[in-house]
Design a protein around this motif. Sequence first.
Motif, mmCIF file in Angstrom:
data_model
loop_
_atom_site.group_PDB
_atom_site.id
_atom_site.type_symbol
_atom_site.label_atom_id
_atom_site.label_comp_id
_atom_site.label_asym_id
_atom_site.label_seq_id
_atom_site.Cartn_x
_atom_site.Cartn_y
_atom_site.Cartn_z
ATOM 1 N N ARG A 1 -15.797 2.235 -22.299
ATOM 2 C CA ARG A 1 -15.146 3.350 -21.627
ATOM 3 C C ARG A 1 -13.741 3.445 -22.171
ATOM 4 N N PHE A 2 -13.209 4.638 -22.215
ATOM 5 C CA PHE A 2 -11.902 4.860 -22.806
ATOM 6 C C PHE A 2 -10.926 5.358 -21.761
ATOM 7 N N GLY A 3 -9.644 5.191 -22.029
ATOM 8 C CA GLY A 3 -8.607 5.698 -21.138
ATOM 9 C C GLY A 3 -8.449 4.836 -19.908
ATOM 10 N N SER A 4 -7.823 5.413 -18.881
ATOM 11 C CA SER A 4 -7.551 4.650 -17.662
ATOM 12 C C SER A 4 -8.814 4.342 -16.876
ATOM 13 N N ALA A 5 -9.909 5.065 -17.140
ATOM 14 C CA ALA A 5 -11.159 4.790 -16.423
ATOM 15 C C ALA A 5 -11.665 3.385 -16.717
ATOM 16 N N SER A 6 -11.289 2.824 -17.865
ATOM 17 C CA SER A 6 -11.753 1.486 -18.204
ATOM 18 C C SER A 6 -11.078 0.412 -17.371
ATOM 19 N N LEU A 7 -10.022 0.760 -16.641
ATOM 20 C CA LEU A 7 -9.308 -0.210 -15.824
ATOM 21 C C LEU A 7 -9.945 -0.422 -14.456
ATOM 22 N N PHE A 8 -10.824 0.473 -14.053
ATOM 23 C CA PHE A 8 -11.339 0.442 -12.691
ATOM 24 C C PHE A 8 -12.851 0.270 -12.679
ATOM 25 N N ARG A 9 -13.347 -0.280 -11.593
ATOM 26 C CA ARG A 9 -14.767 -0.577 -11.453
ATOM 27 C C ARG A 9 -15.589 0.710 -11.436
ATOM 28 N N PRO A 10 -16.637 0.768 -12.258
ATOM 29 C CA PRO A 10 -17.428 2.003 -12.347
ATOM 30 C C PRO A 10 -18.287 2.282 -11.113
ATOM 31 N N GLY A 11 -18.669 1.273 -10.350
ATOM 32 C CA GLY A 11 -19.540 1.481 -9.197
ATOM 33 C C GLY A 11 -18.812 1.845 -7.919
ATOM 34 N N ILE A 12 -17.500 1.892 -7.956
ATOM 35 C CA ILE A 12 -16.708 2.165 -6.758
ATOM 36 C C ILE A 12 -16.116 3.567 -6.862
ATOM 37 N N ARG A 13 -16.374 4.387 -5.852
ATOM 38 C CA ARG A 13 -15.787 5.732 -5.813
ATOM 39 C C ARG A 13 -14.897 5.928 -4.598
ATOM 40 N N THR A 14 -15.210 5.231 -3.488
ATOM 41 C CA THR A 14 -14.444 5.415 -2.257
ATOM 42 C C THR A 14 -13.926 4.071 -1.755
ATOM 43 N N VAL A 15 -12.759 4.121 -1.115
ATOM 44 C CA VAL A 15 -12.125 2.926 -0.548
ATOM 45 C C VAL A 15 -11.732 3.244 0.885
ATOM 46 N N HIS A 16 -12.123 2.377 1.798
ATOM 47 C CA HIS A 16 -11.700 2.487 3.193
ATOM 48 C C HIS A 16 -10.505 1.558 3.379
ATOM 49 N N VAL A 17 -9.389 2.120 3.866
ATOM 50 C CA VAL A 17 -8.181 1.325 4.092
ATOM 51 C C VAL A 17 -7.838 1.416 5.583
ATOM 52 N N PRO A 18 -8.277 0.434 6.378
ATOM 53 C CA PRO A 18 -7.893 0.443 7.791
ATOM 54 C C PRO A 18 -6.398 0.179 7.940
ATOM 55 N N ILE A 19 -5.847 0.499 9.098
ATOM 56 C CA ILE A 19 -4.428 0.258 9.361
ATOM 57 C C ILE A 19 -4.130 -1.230 9.154
ATOM 58 N N VAL A 20 -3.078 -1.510 8.431
ATOM 59 C CA VAL A 20 -2.691 -2.890 8.133
ATOM 60 C C VAL A 20 -2.283 -3.594 9.424
ATOM 61 N N ARG A 21 -2.891 -4.732 9.658
ATOM 62 C CA ARG A 21 -2.542 -5.531 10.836
ATOM 63 C C ARG A 21 -1.202 -6.196 10.594
ATOM 64 N N ASN A 22 -0.383 -6.235 11.625
ATOM 65 C CA ASN A 22 0.972 -6.743 11.503
ATOM 66 C C ASN A 22 1.172 -7.910 12.459
ATOM 67 N N ASP A 23 1.446 -9.087 11.920
ATOM 68 C CA ASP A 23 1.665 -10.280 12.734
ATOM 69 C C ASP A 23 3.149 -10.552 12.983
ATOM 70 N N THR A 24 4.028 -9.603 12.649
ATOM 71 C CA THR A 24 5.466 -9.815 12.798
ATOM 72 C C THR A 24 5.998 -9.022 13.989
ATOM 73 N N PHE A 25 7.264 -9.239 14.297
ATOM 74 C CA PHE A 25 7.890 -8.524 15.399
ATOM 75 C C PHE A 25 8.401 -7.140 14.983
ATOM 76 N N ARG A 26 8.453 -6.868 13.702
ATOM 77 C CA ARG A 26 8.879 -5.550 13.221
ATOM 78 C C ARG A 26 7.655 -4.643 13.281
ATOM 79 N N HIS A 27 7.530 -3.882 14.348
ATOM 80 C CA HIS A 27 6.294 -3.206 14.724
ATOM 81 C C HIS A 27 5.785 -2.152 13.757
ATOM 82 N N ASP A 28 6.612 -1.557 12.929
ATOM 83 C CA ASP A 28 6.168 -0.439 12.105
ATOM 84 C C ASP A 28 5.761 -0.828 10.686
ATOM 85 N N LEU A 29 5.828 -2.087 10.325
ATOM 86 C CA LEU A 29 5.515 -2.494 8.960
ATOM 87 C C LEU A 29 4.071 -2.197 8.570
#
Length: 178
Positions: free
Chosen positions: A27-55
């Motif tokens: 594969r050529f170009g930037s497409a060769s950097l990424f996995r061919p079988g993956i098209r979608t990514v689910h990113v749940p809200i990042v859990r925060n274990d600190t006291f700074r609530h908005d991180l």
Amino acid sequence: MKRHVPAALIVITVIGLMLTTGCAAYRFGSASLFRPGIRTVHVPIVRNDTFRHDLGVRLTEAIIKEIEVRTPYKVTGDPNADSTLICRVVSETKRVLTETGTDDPRALDAAVSVRASWTGRGGELLMQNAIVPTGDFSTTFGQDARFVPEAGQSVDSAMQMAIEDLAQRIVSQMEMRW
């Protein structure tokens, strides 16, 4: 009677043969950097274990933006996506680097540590911290940013810089090793 084949025709034929032969998996170009079988990514809200609530929310937004801008993946809210990127803010610190003569902080360092794990729909680990797996399923990322209150900088502006740098580093780890 001899016929001479033009040199340009020979060159074009050789180039055409070179392009059509070989492994089909190249594969050529930037497409060769990424996995061919993956098209979608689910990113749940990042859990925060600190006291700074908005991180967690700020890091989630930065990661989603980086994925959309730098990768061919589409971020989706569907937990049944091709892959899931789970992150967790594990620590946040602020320390004084230099002080004035009256013990007021002059330069400070704000640091954030995040653990990230990217897995496929079948549970396979897609992001690894090392070439040889260590048995740990998440990768630790740390980032710091310096700020000077006298110059009008705040811990929030430093944290935002650290969050943006963390998002870039996490998304960079989503590239395939070669």
